[in-house]
Write a protein that holds these residues in place. Structure first.
Motif, PDB file in Angstrom:
ATOM      1  N   ARG A  19       0.838  -1.214   0.000  1.00 40.90           N
ATOM      2  CA  ARG A  19       0.000   0.000   0.000  1.00 40.90           C
ATOM      3  C   ARG A  19       0.867   1.256   0.000  1.00 40.90           C
ATOM      4  N   LEU A  20       1.958   1.179   0.724  1.00 40.09           N
ATOM      5  CA  LEU A  20       2.863   2.321   0.792  1.00 40.09           C
ATOM      6  C   LEU A  20       3.563   2.555  -0.555  1.00 40.09           C
ATOM      7  N   ILE A  21       3.988   1.468  -1.173  1.00 38.56           N
ATOM      8  CA  ILE A  21       4.669   1.582  -2.471  1.00 38.56           C
ATOM      9  C   ILE A  21       3.709   2.169  -3.507  1.00 38.56           C
ATOM     10  N   ASP A  22       2.454   1.702  -3.499  1.00 38.70           N
ATOM     11  CA  ASP A  22       1.449   2.245  -4.432  1.00 38.70           C
ATOM     12  C   ASP A  22       1.287   3.742  -4.249  1.00 38.70           C
ATOM     13  N   LEU A  23       1.173   4.124  -2.991  1.00 43.43           N
ATOM     14  CA  LEU A  23       0.996   5.543  -2.684  1.00 43.43           C
ATOM     15  C   LEU A  23       2.169   6.361  -3.207  1.00 43.43           C
ATOM     16  N   GLN A  24       3.381   5.891  -2.929  1.00 46.61           N
ATOM     17  CA  GLN A  24       4.564   6.648  -3.337  1.00 46.61           C
ATOM     18  C   GLN A  24       4.692   6.659  -4.864  1.00 46.61           C
ATOM     19  N   ASN A  25       4.358   5.537  -5.514  1.00 46.90           N
ATOM     20  CA  ASN A  25       4.411   5.511  -6.980  1.00 46.90           C
ATOM     21  C   ASN A  25       3.473   6.547  -7.580  1.00 46.90           C
ATOM     22  N   ASN A  26       2.286   6.649  -6.996  1.00 44.23           N
ATOM     23  CA  ASN A  26       1.331   7.660  -7.491  1.00 44.23           C
ATOM     24  C   ASN A  26       1.894   9.061  -7.351  1.00 44.23           C
ATOM     25  N   THR A  27       2.486   9.329  -6.178  1.00 44.52           N
ATOM     26  CA  THR A  27       3.083  10.653  -5.961  1.00 44.52           C
ATOM     27  C   THR A  27       4.163  10.911  -7.004  1.00 44.52           C
ATOM     28  N   ASN A  28       5.004   9.902  -7.238  1.00 42.70           N
ATOM     29  CA  ASN A  28       6.086  10.073  -8.215  1.00 42.70           C
ATOM     30  C   ASN A  28       5.550  10.357  -9.615  1.00 42.70           C
ATOM     31  N   ARG A  29       4.484   9.635  -9.964  1.00 45.54           N
ATOM     32  CA  ARG A  29       3.895   9.870 -11.300  1.00 45.54           C
ATOM     33  C   ARG A  29       3.385  11.305 -11.411  1.00 45.54           C
ATOM     34  N   GLU A  30       2.708  11.765 -10.361  1.00 44.78           N
ATOM     35  CA  GLU A  30       2.186  13.138 -10.366  1.00 44.78           C
ATOM     36  C   GLU A  30       3.327  14.141 -10.465  1.00 44.78           C
ATOM     37  N   GLN A  31       4.385  13.912  -9.672  1.00 46.44           N
ATOM     38  CA  GLN A  31       5.514  14.848  -9.690  1.00 46.44           C
ATOM     39  C   GLN A  31       6.197  14.841 -11.053  1.00 46.44           C
ATOM     40  N   SER A  32       6.275  13.654 -11.666  1.00 48.23           N
ATOM     41  CA  SER A  32       6.932  13.550 -12.976  1.00 48.23           C
ATOM     42  C   SER A  32       6.212  14.402 -14.017  1.00 48.23           C
ATOM     43  N   LYS A  33       4.874  14.421 -13.947  1.00 51.92           N
ATOM     44  CA  LYS A  33       4.080  15.173 -14.941  1.00 51.92           C
ATOM     45  C   LYS A  33       4.517  16.632 -15.016  1.00 51.92           C
ATOM     46  N   GLU A  34       4.925  17.167 -13.863  1.00 55.99           N
ATOM     47  CA  GLU A  34       5.332  18.581 -13.820  1.00 55.99           C
ATOM     48  C   GLU A  34       6.585  18.842 -14.653  1.00 55.99           C
ATOM     49  N   TYR A  35       7.299  17.777 -14.973  1.00 56.63           N
ATOM     50  CA  TYR A  35       8.542  17.930 -15.724  1.00 56.63           C
ATOM     51  C   TYR A  35       8.304  18.096 -17.226  1.00 56.63           C
ATOM     52  N   LEU A  36       7.127  17.705 -17.697  1.00 60.68           N
ATOM     53  CA  LEU A  36       6.874  17.663 -19.137  1.00 60.68           C
ATOM     54  C   LEU A  36       7.177  19.013 -19.798  1.00 60.68           C
ATOM     55  N   ASN A  37       7.965  18.946 -20.880  1.00 58.84           N
ATOM     56  CA  ASN A  37       8.372  20.129 -21.664  1.00 58.84           C
ATOM     57  C   ASN A  37       9.344  21.060 -20.943  1.00 58.84           C
ATOM     58  N   LYS A  38       9.757  20.678 -19.756  1.00 60.42           N
ATOM     59  CA  LYS A  38      10.737  21.522 -19.053  1.00 60.42           C
ATOM     60  C   LYS A  38      12.147  21.063 -19.422  1.00 60.42           C
ATOM     61  N   THR A  39      13.098  21.986 -19.333  1.00 62.07           N
ATOM     62  CA  THR A  39      14.491  21.626 -19.595  1.00 62.07           C
ATOM     63  C   THR A  39      15.239  21.565 -18.267  1.00 62.07           C
ATOM     64  N   VAL A  40      15.919  20.444 -18.062  1.00 65.64           N
ATOM     65  CA  VAL A  40      16.628  20.276 -16.791  1.00 65.64           C
ATOM     66  C   VAL A  40      18.103  19.987 -17.039  1.00 65.64           C
ATOM     67  N   GLU A  41      18.929  20.380 -16.089  1.00 64.51           N
ATOM     68  CA  GLU A  41      20.352  20.092 -16.224  1.00 64.51           C
ATOM     69  C   GLU A  41      20.645  18.730 -15.609  1.00 64.51           C
ATOM     70  N   ILE A  42      21.173  17.869 -16.458  1.00 61.58           N
ATOM     71  CA  ILE A  42      21.436  16.489 -16.035  1.00 61.58           C
ATOM     72  C   ILE A  42      22.940  16.247 -16.029  1.00 61.58           C
TER      73      ILE A  42
END
Ligand code: 5AD
Ligand code: SF4
Length: 424
Positions: free
Chosen positions: A349-372
């Motif tokens: 249940r905890l892993i599911d919750l965290q995966n969902n959070t990660n997916r949501e946070q990832s969406k914010e990255y779309l079309n952004k440029t980041v320094e890797i």
């Protein structure tokens, strides 16, 4: 931590003319650097050591050594020697830096060399390192731990906390940057208490001093203890242009009753306050954590407190563990050990919750440029990969080898935790 210790063992062998091989059939020496923090790590190590019996029978000259924190446990070396008499060298965490001497002794005698010291030694400087994680370099800043969380074996197998001298750390970092390393990760069981055993230095001073080193590089550190994360330290992180905007702050549990039983020395309210301080000075900080489920007596209600804390903080990543009973720790003797099935259900249940959070946070990255900072090439995906300052992993294509370079990547696709993009 263990990985860097393996780099030291590798360094000691390299200095004796040995080279690394991927193939154990070709090896003249095989060293196991074990971990005993959870039972499954220990079981795996024992399985892997046992599997070498045949190879040793075929190649009598093969030298097999076993070290690390598993062997450092009480009476473990003798037990290991009885179970696996074909192991040539058994050493512990306290004499890892002395592996070379034990190795040389083995070369001159037939008998196995078994040496596990009962107590930690003073810090040994200058051990050669066979570094394997370019462009990142691991740098120890403290050894051991004084916290005695009731579930944890580390204080028993790694001894009391000892800090390396600030000058030694800074000069190692300077050398690494001069050699071309682009990221330094400072290591300690609790880097926040760095300097408690020294005069006039603390972790904030260390961060500030390392940040003064010239050149473009990233500074990371792990791991932190919430009770020792001070406002002064957070300010030092915020003011350092080298330090990454990510902090790993293990919470372990969200219920005050469990935190107390764990001897973590903070409450959930204290933890929220630390998160607030971090976000006050570093508004975009990515906070990651370690969480344990199934600690003795953990009820569904306690677990829901953990779920609630995880939701409220919005971690950028979480390592989740099922509590594993460790011999000699106070928690081993506690009543109310939790049924494995219940723990498994909670962790899922905890892993599911965290995966969902990660997916949501990832969406914010779309079309952004980041320094890797490009760290590696994935053979399967045929893509390069690296992380941004927040520790988020991105994959991208390139015809040129970019490992060790900072690149700007525009994110074109976000799936789970990692991102996909193209160089701009
Ligand atoms: N059982 C399960 N997890 C453990 N950890 C430490 N000891 C145990 C144990 N006995 C976890 C903690 C720590 C991480 C490195 O390992 O979450 O932060
Ligand atoms: Fe173990 Fe606690 Fe020390 Fe971390 S702080 S190493 S969990 S005793």
């Amino acid at each position: 931590m263990n990985l860097h210790e393996s780099e030291k063992i590798g360094g000691i062998l390299s200095a004796r003319g040995y080279v690394a091989t991927e193939n154990e059939e070709n090896a003249d020496v095989i060293v196991f650097n074990t971990c005993c923090i959870r039972e499954n790590a220990e079981d795996r190590a024992e399985g892997n050591i046992g599997a070498l019996k045949k190879l040793k029978a075929k190649n009598r000259d093969l030298i097999i050594a076993v070290g690390g924190c598993m062997t450092q446990q009480k009476d473990f070396a003798e037990k290991l020697h009885k179970t696996f008499p074909f192991v040539d060298i058994i050493f512990g965490t306290h004499n890892l830096e002395n592996f070379g001497t034990l190795f040389d002794r083995k070369l001159s005698q037939k008998k196995s060399v078994i040496e596990v010291l009962p107590k930690e030694e003073t810090i040994v400087e200058g051990t050669p390192k066979f570094r394997t994680s370019y462009p990142n370099a691991w740098v120890n800043i403290t050894y051991g731990c004084n916290n005695f969380c009731t579930y944890c074996i580390v204080p028993y197998v790694r001894g009391r906390e000892r800090s390396r001298k600030l000058e030694d750390i800074v000069s190692e970092c300077k050398e690494l940057i001069a050699e071309g390393y682009k990221e330094i990760t400072l290591l300690g069981q609790n880097v926040n208490s760095y300097g408690n055993d020294l005069e006039n230095v603390d972790f904030a001073t260390l961060i500030t001093e390392i940040s003064k080193i010239e050149g473009k590089f990233r500074l990371r550190f792990m791991t932190n203890h919430p009770k020792d994360l001070t406002e002064k330290l957070v300010k030092a992180i915020a003011e350092s242009d080298k330090t990454c905007r990510s902090v790993h702050l293990p919470v372990q549990a969200g219920a005050n009753r469990i935190l107390k039983l764990m001897n973590r020395k903070y409450t959930r309210e204290d933890y929220f306050q630390k998160v607030e301080i971090l976000r006050k000075y570093i508004p975009d900080v990515a906070i990651t954590t370690d969480i344990m489920v199934g600690f003795p007596t953990e009820t569904e209600e306690d677990f829901l407190d953990t779920v609630d804390l995880v939701k409220r903080v919005g971690f950028s990543g979480a390592f989740t563990f099922i509590y594993s009973k460790r011999k000699g720790t106070p928690a081993e003797k506690m009543d109310g050990q939790i049924d494995e099935q219940i723990s498994k259900d909670r962790i899922m249940r905890l892993i599911d919750l965290q995966n969902n959070t990660n997916r949501e946070q990832s969406k914010e990255y779309l079309n952004k440029t980041v320094e890797i900072l490009c760290e590696d090439f994935d053979e399967k995906k045929k893509m390069y990969l690296g992380r941004d300052t927040y520790g988020r992993m991105a994959y991208f294509k390139s015809d040129k080898n970019l490992i060790g370079e900072f690149v700007n990547v525009k994110i074109t696709k976000t799936g789970g935790i990692s991102l996909l993009g193209e160089i701009v």
